[in-house]
Design an enzyme around this catalytic site. Structure first.
Site, mmCIF file in Angstrom:
data_model
loop_
_atom_site.group_PDB
_atom_site.id
_atom_site.type_symbol
_atom_site.label_atom_id
_atom_site.label_comp_id
_atom_site.label_asym_id
_atom_site.label_seq_id
_atom_site.Cartn_x
_atom_site.Cartn_y
_atom_site.Cartn_z
ATOM 1 N N GLY A 16 0.834 -1.206 0.000
ATOM 2 C CA GLY A 16 0.000 0.000 0.000
ATOM 3 C C GLY A 16 0.868 1.254 0.000
ATOM 4 O O GLY A 16 2.023 1.227 -0.410
ATOM 5 N N PHE A 17 0.294 2.347 0.465
ATOM 6 C CA PHE A 17 1.036 3.612 0.471
ATOM 7 C C PHE A 17 2.351 3.470 1.233
ATOM 8 O O PHE A 17 3.395 3.917 0.778
ATOM 9 C CB PHE A 17 0.192 4.720 1.113
ATOM 10 C CG PHE A 17 -0.973 5.148 0.271
ATOM 11 C CD1 PHE A 17 -0.793 5.523 -1.047
ATOM 12 C CD2 PHE A 17 -2.256 5.196 0.805
ATOM 13 C CE1 PHE A 17 -1.864 5.924 -1.837
ATOM 14 C CE2 PHE A 17 -3.332 5.600 0.024
ATOM 15 C CZ PHE A 17 -3.141 5.966 -1.295
ATOM 16 N N GLU A 175 -18.366 10.555 2.421
ATOM 17 C CA GLU A 175 -18.247 10.522 0.969
ATOM 18 C C GLU A 175 -19.261 9.592 0.309
ATOM 19 O O GLU A 175 -19.866 9.941 -0.704
ATOM 20 C CB GLU A 175 -16.799 10.183 0.578
ATOM 21 C CG GLU A 175 -15.906 11.400 0.841
ATOM 22 C CD GLU A 175 -14.417 11.154 0.730
ATOM 23 O OE1 GLU A 175 -13.697 12.121 0.439
ATOM 24 O OE2 GLU A 175 -13.957 10.016 0.950
ATOM 25 N N GLN A 324 -1.045 10.049 4.129
ATOM 26 C CA GLN A 324 0.133 10.886 4.340
ATOM 27 C C GLN A 324 1.086 10.299 5.387
ATOM 28 O O GLN A 324 2.296 10.280 5.192
ATOM 29 C CB GLN A 324 -0.297 12.308 4.761
ATOM 30 C CG GLN A 324 -0.635 13.213 3.593
ATOM 31 C CD GLN A 324 0.509 13.336 2.606
ATOM 32 O OE1 GLN A 324 1.677 13.403 2.973
ATOM 33 N NE2 GLN A 324 0.169 13.316 1.326
#
Lengths: 430, 430
Positions: A16-17, A175, A324
């Site tokens: 993943g990130f 969302e 982040q």
């Protein structure tokens, strides 16, 4: 391959990130790198809700690891498909269903999954958004309800089919509720002429008194107002008790009848079977790490991203589980592993801000002390997400889909594709 | 809705090329139209093989019926999701799992599905390409084999995992074999560095002496040469006997060991439970129709496209089961239904030609007496398919994907997305 013998072997569980950014920044002259992932593609969780709401194709927000391994920054890394079932820290081995890998250093970067807080069987009754297949399933179930409702002559049943309850008022909940509200406001009457606007109901349920808990007061209020404009019924301070036989029950005694609950109310870290150590994961399965993302008490094992929890002065309960932090921890750990003879650099989170989108021209963003909302925030959201996506092809395709949706007031991909093994007839009959 | 009472009700089962084109051409002032389909989207079978070979995402070749119902030509038509289980021609009713619809005229346009010619259990062991979910499954299985092979230290097992047998040398078989060959030639070594080119084998098996049976001799030869350049092992005049325990057996005694058989060797019409009539479907389940696509012996019931068989002087065994015939029969039937007082016009097939693609810059096309191959045919193939796709968004996205693949020598969407209900662990463990 001769030189790889001299290198130390770094195994990263999860691409993943966090894991992928670590792989990009690690020095391939010192380390031979293997990424293990249960999927053959890197995915982009911030846009899972757009798959669920028929706005994007799954492939547009996925990128095959094997292609990424050809990119300049990842060249030399190896990709292995598999689930890391079991880790033996004494023998320094990782077991998947296909193989056993030895490591010199191991990084847990497998991320987080849904937390059902022990509510019995909840997992089987609700729809979730923590992976691509979950998002596809959520999309299919929403489309299923709309089609069935449009053929249902009984008004009560129809209303029940068209009640969509979203539990959890974080970014994912806001969302998806926004996307459903937008569908109700702009698309329902046009594409489902046999349905009434009043038949459809979107409810967003949040346990605390505030949407988007980690964001500013102003963003939280703007999100609430935005959702109300999209006819979403937002219920704050509402604690869910149970969900059985199609009835959501709350602590205050109230109920909602619905066949469709989208659960975004909690996450826990992905878990492993751990051998050779007594160290256990902490709260919500997250591994406690020191300032260098090292798991205290296990040699050469690190944890980064959602799966890790690092208590600092500014973040005593750990950093938020967002992209982040994952990206920055991956880069910082690479830096430290690349320079073993230098004093290790403690991780420091550089908060670039956070944002959430509610619908077309509606979003909120906190950037430092600045707050954006409406069109400006929405545009910023688009640009940031487009730039962060992996691959030019994906960016182009996502851009086309967004433009298309913007100008047609409709999500273009309202395609209900059942897995082949579930024939429509069997699956649908009640 | 008052005026709709005066209109006659036309029910169309199936929104493929035939059914949708009929809906577009029918006079909505005379007819109220309902399309029933088991999917909520129109699909584009000529490109299913590109989904299976990771070249296109399923949504790019699908178009939601409810959006199409808003288009100028379809406005006023209704879409109902469902499978037409049972038809009662005496009562003039169609039953789906959700409802019962009465009709004044009924059109069977449900198309064709796979034919396994009674080979026991073959359906469960092979992968097919006759619907979007089947194509997705085929894609997943191919990607699964590649990943597993790359982790497999045993050479024999690895070779077996990388043997892809395609049975049936029609357009679908040629196209998927070509795509697999292209993968072997251009992508394998780059993206799967641990695999040898020799480990992978693509075999195309055809029972007759000729590939692309319905096309010209020249096209058939060019296709054969093209496939051989892509390292596909083409075996003609080879009759399959059985496929058990991973061994394909042929009438001549030869065998191929493989875990992956793609079956494109036969089609049969989709079937219904029919009540109120003694008329039965004919060869391969196709309904015999007269020159006006009317089923002889059942009043006001028609069949168009793959599901129909019309014997003519030029086509004594019926027309080929291709998109052009379906489209033209749909339009011709609409014309006749729109003009009940005029003499009905007999269907006459205007053969615009046929084409098949083998790989990049490689295709064959027969247009009248003209034969194209290589780059020219490939370019013509691209343009024709791009123009025939429904929806600007789809065309744009397909165009981007094709350009991307062309310049990178690789299919961009090599994404293995399992249905959520099959956890990787369970599904893979052997």
């Amino acid at each position: 391959m001769a030189t790889s013998k001299d290198k130390k072997h770094l195994v990263i569980i999860g691409g993943g990130f966090a894991g992928l950014n670590l792989a990009k920044h690690i020095d391939k002259a010192q380390w031979s790198v293997t990424i293990i992932d249960r999927n053959n593609y890197h995915s982009f969780p911030p846009l899972f809700y757009q798959v669920a709401s028929s706005g994007l194709e799954p492939a547009s927000i996925s990128f095959p690891f094997r292609r990424e391994m050809l990119s300049r920054k990842c060249r030399g890394c190896e990709f292995h498909l598999g689930e890391a079932d079991r880790i033996d820290t004494a023998r320094r081995e990782v077991h998947t269903q296909f193989e056993t890998l030895s490591y010199d250093a191991l990084v847990l970067a497998a991320g987080s999954t849904n937390n059902f807080f022990g509510i019995p069987d909840l997992e089987k009754k609700v729809y979730t958004l923590k992976s691509t297949p979950e998002a596809i399933r959520c999309r299919n179930e929403i489309l299923d309800r709309l089609e069935r409702a449009s053929l249902c002559p009984d008004r009560d049943k129809r209303r029940r089919l068209l009640t969509f309850a979203v539990v959890g008022g974080g970014p994912a909940g806001v969302e998806i509720a926004g996307a459903l509200g937008e569908f109700k406001r702009y698309t329902l009457k046009r594409e489902y002429p046999s349905l009434d606007l009043d038949d459809m109901r979107v409810v967003l349920i949040e346990g605390t008194g505030k949407l988007l808990g980690t964001m500013s007061e102003k963003s939280s209020e703007d999100a609430l107002r935005g959702l109300e404009q999209l006819m979403v019924d937002v219920q704050l301070n509402k604690k869910m008790d149970s969900y059985d036989d199609g009835v959501l029950r709350f602590a205050d005694g109230s109920t909602i009848e619905t066949d469709t609950v989208v659960w975004t109310a909690g996450v826990r870290a992905v878990s492993f079977e751990m051998e050779g150590t007594d160290v256990q994961p902490g709260h919500a399965g997250r591994w406690e790490v020191d300032a260098y993302n090292s798991i205290v008490g296990i040699d050469d094992v690190y944890a980064i991203g959602d799966i890790a929890i690092m208590s600092t002065v500014k973040y005593p309960k750990g950093h938020p589980q967002v992209a982040q932090v994952a990206l920055q921890q991956g880069a910082n750990l690479a830096e430290n592993l690349n320079n073993p003879h230098r004093e290790a650099r403690a991780f420091e989170y550089n908060d670039k801000g956070s944002m959430a989108t509610i619908g077309r021209n509606r979003a909120v963003a906190d950037i430092g002390k600045m707050h954006l909302s409406g069109k400006a925030a929405w545009f910023a959201w688009l640009v940031v997400h487009l730039m962060t996506l992996l691959g030019m092809r994906n960016r182009a395709v996502v851009f086309i889909n967004w433009m298309w949706s913007y100008f047609t007031f409709s999500a273009g991909l309202r395609i209900l594709i059942r897995p082949e093994k579930y024939p429509l007839r069997k699956y649908w009959k009640e």
